[in-house]
Design an enzyme around this catalytic site. Structure first.
Site, PDB file in Angstrom:
ATOM      1  N   ARG B 259       0.868  -1.169   0.000  1.00  0.00           N
ATOM      2  CA  ARG B 259       0.000   0.000   0.000  1.00  0.00           C
ATOM      3  C   ARG B 259       0.911   1.228   0.000  1.00  0.00           C
ATOM      4  O   ARG B 259       1.446   1.615   1.039  1.00  0.00           O
ATOM      5  CB  ARG B 259      -0.877  -0.015   1.258  1.00  0.00           C
ATOM      6  CG  ARG B 259      -2.053   0.950   1.229  1.00  0.00           C
ATOM      7  CD  ARG B 259      -2.652   1.107   2.629  1.00  0.00           C
ATOM      8  NE  ARG B 259      -1.817   1.976   3.430  1.00  0.00           N
ATOM      9  CZ  ARG B 259      -1.697   1.890   4.763  1.00  0.00           C
ATOM     10  NH1 ARG B 259      -2.338   0.968   5.444  1.00  0.00           N
ATOM     11  NH2 ARG B 259      -0.904   2.729   5.412  1.00  0.00           N
ATOM     12  N   HIS B 263      -3.517   4.689   4.524  1.00  0.00           N
ATOM     13  CA  HIS B 263      -4.680   3.790   4.538  1.00  0.00           C
ATOM     14  C   HIS B 263      -5.869   4.491   3.883  1.00  0.00           C
ATOM     15  O   HIS B 263      -6.508   3.961   2.985  1.00  0.00           O
ATOM     16  CB  HIS B 263      -5.014   3.374   5.964  1.00  0.00           C
ATOM     17  CG  HIS B 263      -6.315   2.650   6.070  1.00  0.00           C
ATOM     18  ND1 HIS B 263      -6.488   1.388   5.561  1.00  0.00           N
ATOM     19  CD2 HIS B 263      -7.516   3.011   6.585  1.00  0.00           C
ATOM     20  CE1 HIS B 263      -7.743   0.998   5.762  1.00  0.00           C
ATOM     21  NE2 HIS B 263      -8.381   1.965   6.379  1.00  0.00           N
ATOM     22  N   TYR B 272       3.729   5.271  11.839  1.00  0.00           N
ATOM     23  CA  TYR B 272       3.997   3.842  12.061  1.00  0.00           C
ATOM     24  C   TYR B 272       4.874   3.151  11.031  1.00  0.00           C
ATOM     25  O   TYR B 272       5.183   1.990  11.165  1.00  0.00           O
ATOM     26  CB  TYR B 272       2.677   3.076  12.215  1.00  0.00           C
ATOM     27  CG  TYR B 272       1.703   3.245  11.051  1.00  0.00           C
ATOM     28  CD1 TYR B 272       1.864   2.518   9.874  1.00  0.00           C
ATOM     29  CD2 TYR B 272       0.640   4.142  11.138  1.00  0.00           C
ATOM     30  CE1 TYR B 272       0.980   2.671   8.816  1.00  0.00           C
ATOM     31  CE2 TYR B 272      -0.252   4.301  10.074  1.00  0.00           C
ATOM     32  CZ  TYR B 272      -0.081   3.562   8.923  1.00  0.00           C
ATOM     33  OH  TYR B 272      -0.947   3.706   7.879  1.00  0.00           O
TER      34      TYR B 272
END
Ligand SMILES: Cc1ncc(C[n+]2csc(CCOP(=O)(O)OP(=O)(O)O)c2C)c(N)n1
Ligand SMILES: Cc1ncc(C[n+]2csc(CCOP(=O)(O)OP(=O)(O)O)c2C)c(N)n1
Ligand SMILES: [Mg+2]
Ligand SMILES: [Mg+2]
Lengths: 322, 361, 361, 322
Positions: B259, B263, B272
Site C-alpha cells: 500500500r 490507509h 507507524y
C-alpha cells in the site's frame, strides 16, 4: 386437514414453499439427514435433494453470509439458526448486510431466518433466549413470531414470499401444540390478531406468551375480569392500529414477553401506547417479562418467566388504578 | 487411525506457471496468448485507474470527498484480475477496489458519489456483476461463497472472485467462508491483496503464519505470487478461474503488494512506518515495471505512452466534472427509497412525515 | 518478492514421537518414564470417568437430568491430556469434558447439578483451574488464548489447554483465536477432539481440509494423532506443554477419536449414521485397548482390574446419592446472586421484589 | 488543569489507569504506534510498553474473547472497538460471555469495552451507528455514555475500577470539544446529571445528544420556553430517580438519541416514565431520534439525526398539549 403440531405446520410450510418455488433453499446445522434438532426439516432433504436442503459447517455468521450471496444469485434462502442463543455470532451479517444490503445495492434480500426461541423447555444455558429486541431495533428487517400452528404455517409462507428479510421466531415451547391448519388462509406480515375479546384490560403478547395470556384470560374470567388478548404476530412493523383499537375499549394494557423487561421490545410497545394512546389510558401500562438477569438454570425458569399469576396481578393493579 | 484426508486429485493449473518465489516463469509469460493490443491495454488500464486514484485524492484534499482510500501500488492486481475473468463472473470487493470497478466499466464519477456522501450505493451490481463495496472487513467473503454456491446449484458456468486485504484474513468470516467454499466446492477464486498493512498493523503483527498456505487446511490449493506483476496476476486468476469453471472448486491467491499511500485520507502513516520501506517497494512499482517490460518487448513506444497519458488526463477531468455536477436524489428517496422492496405502511408514513417536514422548513 | 514467511526455528518435541499415521512410536512409548503405578492410574481414571458417564446417562433416562452428553469413546483424550499437565495449568473445555473435570478433582455430583438444571456453574474455576463449560461452540477458544497471553505477560510458567470438537474448527472464533495465539506466542495447547461428528454432520461435511495442517497457517506446528491411545495423547500434550512452557508458543493437536454415543440424550444418531461405522470404531475402544496393553506388559492383572471396577461402582453410587440429595441455593440467590460483583440498586430492588413475591405466594 | 478535549480527557484517563494499576491493559486495532484512529491512545504504548498497550489482529470477536481470558487471568482489560459499526462481530462474545461469565463462574469480568459511537462526522456507512440499545437489553452489562470531557475522564475511571463489565460509548462527534477536567472529581456509574435546570419540559439525552439538547434549551429560552436537560451519563442501570424528580417540576418529557426511535433505548425510558410517572405526566412523552432506516450517506445525516428544531417542535407540542 387434521390437527397438526406447530412443528409439523412449519415443516409443511417449508415443504410447500420448496415444492412451489425451486429457488427456495433450506439450510443450516443438522437440517439434512437429521431433520433438525427439533425435526422441523424432517424429510425435506429426502424429498428435495441435497442441493435444496443441506447441512452446513458449524458457523452461524457464514450461514447468514452465504444466504446473502445466494439471495444475490436469485435464491430465496431459508437458513435455520439452531437455537436463539447461537444467533449472536451471525449478528454482524444480519445487521450490517441482511438488513442493509438492499439499501446500498437495490437488490432484494428475500431471506427468512428461522430461529427457535424462548424458554420453558428445561434446557441448559443459551437454549432459551428471547433476542427479538435486538432485531426489532434493526432497520431493514421484518420480525415475526407466530403463536399457533396455523399462523406459523401462514406467516412462514408470507415470510418466504416477502422480498425483504424476515426474522422468523418460532416459540419452541409451543412446537407440540396442535391445531387444524388451513394452508389457504393468508396471514399478512404486519397484522396483529385479536386472540380473545375482552373489555377490562388489553393483554399484548406474541409467540410463546400468547398462550399464557389466554390462560390468564380464562382464569380472570372466573373472577369476573375480562381480558382482551392481542397476539401481535408481527413485531416489526408493529400493528399499532389494532392495539389502539383495543385500548379504546379497555383503556388499560399489559405487555407480556419472555425477554427481560429492561430494554425489551415491550418498551417500544409501552412507549407507543403511552404516546399514541395517551388520552385513552386510565392506568399505567405494565410490562410483564423476565427479570434483568441471564437466563437461569432450568429448574428456575418457571420463576423467571412471566406466568398467569403475574399477568393477573398486573391486571388487578391496572383495574384498581386511579 | 484410518483417517487420511481425501485430497481430491485435481490438476493445479496455476502452480506450474510460477517459480517457488511466486514469479511468473518466462515460459508461462510467453504462453499467455495475449495480443499486443491486449498487452497494451493492460498498461492503459493501469494508467487510467492510477490517474483516477490521484484525482480522487486531489478531490478529497480540496474538500470535495469525505474520504479517499488510495490503491496506489495495487494496480496490477486490479487490472490483472478483472482481465482474467469473463464479464459474467461476479466480483465481491472490499472498499479499495475502485480500480477493479473501473475496469468493469463502472463510471468512476458515479462511484465517487459514495465517497462524497451523496449515495449509499451508486451502481447496480446486476449491471456490472460487481457487488457493492463492503466496509466491515472480510464480511463480503461469505457473500462471494454463497453466490458461487448458487452458481453451482444453477449449473451455471460463471465463477466468482472474492477479494480482500491481508487484515481480512484474521477475521472469523474469512475462515468460515473459506471452509464453506471447500466443503461445497464453490467456484470461487479468493484473491488476497496482501499490501503488508492493515491501517497501522504490519503483516507480522497480523499473523505469524502464511496466508496462502492456509488453503490446504480447507482442502484446496493456494499460492503466493508477485502482486505487482499484472501478467502474473492475470495468469493466476485465469488459471484458478478455469479450474473453478470446470468444477474443481476454490483457489486462494495471495498477491503480494504494498500500500504505497496512506490507509485513507484520515490516516497518517508517518506514525507507524518508515520511508525506507516505502522506497524499497517503489522500485517494484507495477506500472513502471510493466511499461519497461512492454518497451523492452517493443510493444509500446513513447507516442503510445503519451496517448495513454493524455487519455488519463481527460478521463480525470471528465470524472471530476461529472462528480461535481452530480445531483443526488431527493432526501426522502435517498434515506427511505431502497430500504424495503415492500415497505410497511408505518415506514411509508414516516417517510411522508419526513418529506412534509422538509417542505415546511 | 522478498516475502518469505519467517518460520521461527523451534524444536518440535512432539512430531518425532509419532509415526506419520499419528501412532506413538514404540520407542517413544517406552521412554515415557511413567511408573507402573502411574500407568495403572491412567487406566483407573478412564474406568472411573466411563462409569460416571454411564451413570449420568442412567440418571438422565430416569428423568433425573435434563440432558446428558456422553463422552463414551473419548476417555483416552480426557485422561491423557489432564495427566500431561501441571495442576496450575488452566483447562478451557467445551461441554463434553466431564471426564477431564473429574480428573481435575471436581466432584462429579456437583457438576451434574448443571445438567439437572439446579446450578449455573457448580464449581469454582479458580480452585480447579478448570473454566466453566462453554456451550456456544468454539467460543471458549479465545478465552484460552487470552488467559495464556496473560500468563506470558505475567511471566508465569503455567500453560493453557484449550479443547474443542471437530465442529468447533469451522467457527470464526476458532480461527481468530488460533491466529492470535500465533501472533502473541501464547503458551497454549489446542486440543481438537475430532470425534468425527458434530451432532449429525460428519467430518467430511464439516471440512474438506485437514484440521491439524491448519496450524502452519498460523505459524505454529500441528499434528494429527490417535486419540484413542491414552499414552499417545499424554505424550503429545506433554511435549506441547513443555514447548509452550519454555516460551515457544502454541501447538495444535488433532486427536482422532469417535463419539460412540449419541450427541446428547436429545439426539437420535440412527437417523444419520450406520452401525457399521460404530462397530469399526468399537475395536479401537480406548479403555479396552489400554487394558490389553497393560495386561500384555504385565502391569495389571485381573484382581487390580476388579478393584478398579469396584471403585467405579461405589463412585457411581456416591455420585448418584449426592446428586439426588443436592439442594440448590434459594431462587433469589440462584437467579440474581452472581450476576454482578457490584449490583446496581435497581437490580437489588428487583431481587427484593422477586424474593418478596415468592414469600407471598 | 487547562481545558482539554474529550479525546485528550479519555487519553489521560487511560494513562492514569495504566499508571495506577499494572493489571490494566489497553488493546485493539491500531491502538499502538498509531495511537488509535482517533488518537485516543496516543503515546500510551510508548509510555507503558507493548505488553500493556498493544495492537491486535483484525478480529473483533477475539478482541473481546481474549479480554475475557485476560480478565480471568487477573487483568483489567480495556479493549477498543474501532467504530460502532464493527462491534457486531464481537456481539456473541459480549452477550454470551462478557455479560454472563460471572453468573456461571463467580469470577468477575472487570472489562471496559470502549466504543466510539454516533454520527455527525461525515463518514461512510458503518462508522456512525448508535448500537447502545443492543447492550442496554443485555443483562449483566453496565452501559455508559459521557457527554463532556470531564465526565468522560471520570466515568472511564469508574468503569475501569468497576469489577463488572462496562460498555463505554464515546460520542465521537464530541471528541474535540474542550473543557477543564478535574481528575479528582468522581462520577459514579448509575447517576444522571442535571445538565441545565428548567421548568417547562424535561429533555433527556446522553452522549452526543446532550449538547443538542442544551442548544435547544438555549434557543427555547429566547421564546420563553424553559427546558430542563438531563444528561443520563449511564444508560444501564438507569437513574429513574433523577428523571422522576425532574418530571415533578415539568410534567413533560422529551427523549433524544441518535439511534432510530423504533426499538431504541428511548422506548425503555419512555415506558418507565409513563409507568412510574403516570400521574405526573401532562403530555405524552416524545422520542426524538433517527428514522427507522439504515444510516444515510454523509450529506444526509443532518436530516436524519435529531436536531434543535425537532426538539423545539416536540417541546411546543408537549407544552401545547391538553
Ligand atoms: C470489521 C472491521 N473492523 C475494523 C474496520 C476498520 N478498518 C477499515 S480498513 C482496516 C484495515 C484493513 O486491512 P486490510 O484487510 O489489509 O485491507 P487494506 O486496507 O490494506 O486494503 C480496518 C481495521 C473495519 N472496516 N471492519
Ligand atoms: C455456536 C453454536 N452453534 C450451534 C450449537 C449447537 N450445537 C451444540 S454441539 C454442536 C456440535 C458440536 O460438534 P463438535 O464441535 O464436533 O463437538 P462434539 O459435540 O462432537 O463434542 C452443535 C451444532 C452450539 N452449541 N453453538
Ligand atoms: Mg492490507
Ligand atoms: Mg465432534
Amino acid at each position: 386437514m387434521e390437527a397438526v403440531t406447530m412443528a409439523k405446520a412449519i415443516n409443511l410450510s417449508l415443504r410447500d414453499a420448496l415444492a412451489r418455488d425451486e429457488d427456495v433453499l433450506v439450510f443450516g446445522e443438522d437440517v439434512g439427514a437429521l431433520g433438525g434438532v427439533f425435526r422441523i426439516t424432517d424429510g425435506l432433504q429426502e424429498a428435495f435433494g441435497e442441493e435444496r436442503v443441506f447441512d452446513t459447517p458449524l458457523a452461524e455468521s457464514t450461514i447468514i453470509g452465504v444466504a446473502v450471496g445466494l439471495a444475490l444469485r436469485g435464491f430465496k434462502p431459508v437458513p435455520e439458526i439452531q437455537f436463539d442463543g447461537f444467533v449472536y455470532s451471525g449478528f454482524d451479517q444480519i445487521v450490517s448486510h441482511v438488513a442493509k444490503y438492499r439499501n446500498r445495492s437495490g437488490m432484494s434480500m428475500p431471506i427468512t431466518i428461522r430461529i427457535p426461541f424462548g424458554g420453558h423447555i428445561g434446557a441448559v444455558e443459551h437454549h432459551s433466549e428471547s433476542p427479538e429486541a435486538y432485531f426489532t431495533h434493526t432497520a431493514g428487517l421484518k420480525v415475526v413470531a407466530p403463536a399457533t400452528p396455523g399462523d406459523a404455517y401462514a406467516l412462514l409462507q408470507s415470510a418466504i414470499a416477502d422480498p425483504d428479510p424476515v426474522i422468523f421466531f418460532e416459540p419452541k415451547a409451543r412446537y407440540y401444540v396442535k391445531e387444524e391448519v388451513d394452508p389457504k388462509r393468508e396471514v399478512l406480515i404486519g397484522r396483529a390478531r385479536l386472540a380473545r375479546e375482552g373489555t377490562g384490560v388489553s393483554v399484548i403478547a406474541y409467540g410463546p406468551t400468547v398462550s399464557v395470556a389466554l390462560e390468564a384470560a380464562k382464569a380472570a374470567e372466573k373472577e369476573n375480569i375480562s381480558l382482551e388478548v392481542i397476539d401481535l404476530r408481527t413485531l416489526s412493523p408493529l400493528d399499532m392500529a389494532t392495539i389502539i383499537e383495543s385500548l379504546r375499549k379497555t383503556h388499560r394494557a399489559i405487555i407480556v414477553h419472555e425477554a427481560p423487561v429492561f430494554g425489551g421490545f415491550g418498551g417500544e410497545i409501552a412507549a407507543r401506547i403511552a404516546d399514541d394512546g395517551f388520552d385513552l389510558l386510565e392506568a399505567p401500562v405494565t410490562r410483564v417479562g423476565a427479570m434483568n438477569t441471564p437466563y437461569p438454570p432450568a429448574r428456575f425458569e418457571k420463576l423467571y418467566l412471566p406466568d398467569v399469576d403475574r399477568i393477573l396481578e398486573a391486571a388487578d393493579v391496572a383495574l384498581a388504578y386511579g | 487411525m484410518a483417517d487420511v484426508v481425501e485430497v481430491v486429485a485435481t490438476d493445479d493449473p496455476v502452480r506450474p506457471l510460477f517459480s517457488p518465489a511466486g514469479e511468473l516463469t518466462a515460459a508461462a509469460r510467453s504462453r499467455l496468448g495475449l495480443s499486443q493490443d491486449a498487452l497494451r491495454d493492460l498498461y492503459r488500464q493501469m494508467v487510467l485507474i492510477r490517474r483516477a486514484d490521484q484525482e480522487a485524492l486531489n478531490l478529497q484534499r480540496q474538500g470535495e470527498l469525505g474520504l479517499w482510500g488510495q490503491f496506489l501500488g495495487q494496480e496490477a492486481i486490479h487490472v490483472g484480475a478483472v482481465a482474467a475473468l469473463q464479464p459474467d463472473d461476479w466480483i465481491f470487493p472490499s472498499y479499495r477496489e475502485f480500480g477493479m470497478a473501473m475496469c468493469r466499466g463502472i463510471d468512476p464519477a458515479d462511484m465517487l458519489t459514495w465517497f462524497r456522501g451523496l449515495s449509499a450505493g451508486p451502481w447496480d451490481p446486476r449491471e456490472f456483476h460487481f457487488a457493492p463495496l463492503a466496509v466491515p472487513v472480510a464480511s463480503q467473503v461469505p457473500h462471494a461463497v454463497g453466490f458461487a454456491m448458487g452458481s453451482r446449484f444453477k449449473k451455471s458456468k460463471d465463477v466468482v472472485l472474492g477479494t480482500f486485504g491481508d487484515g481480512a484474513t484474521s477475521k472469523g468470516d474469512w475462515h468460515e467462508a473459506m471452509n464453506f467454499a471447500g466443503v461445497f466446492k464453490a467456484p470461487v477464486i479468493f484473491l488476497c491483496q496482501n499490501n503488508h498493512w492493515a491501517i497501522s498493523v504490519p503483516l507480522a503483527k497480523q499473523t505469524a503464519g502464511s496466508i496462502a498456505e492456509r488453503a490446504q487446511g480447507y482442502g484446496f490449493p493456494g499460492i503466493r505470487i508477485d502482486g505487482n506483476d499484472v501478467l502474473g496476476v492475470l495468469a493466476a486468476v485465469r488459471g484458478a478461474a478455469e479450474r473453478a469453471r470446470r468444477g474443481d472448486g476454490p483457489y486462494l491467491i495471495e498477491a503480494m503488494t504494498y500500500r504505497m499511500g496512506a490507509h485513507t485520507t484520515s490516516d497518517d502513516p508517518s506514525r507507524y512506518r518508515t520511508e525506507t520501506e516505502l522506497q524499497a517497494w517503489s522500485v517494484k512499482d507495477p506500472v513502471g515495471r510493466y511499461r519497461a517490460w512492454l518497451e523492452g518487448q517493443g510493444i509500446i513506444d513513447g507516442a503510445a505512452i503519451k496517448t495513454i497519458g493524455d487519455e488519463g488526463e481527460s478521463m480525470a477531468h471528465a470524472m471530476r466534472t461529472r462528480l461535481l455536477a452530480f445531483t443526488p436524489a431527493p432526501p426522502g428517496e435517498v434515506i427511505f427509497g431502497r430500504v424495503y422492496a415492500r415497505p410497511p405502511d408505518s415506514f411509508l408514513e414516516e417517510r411522508e412525515e419526513f418529506e412534509a417536514s422538509l417542505e415546511s422548513s
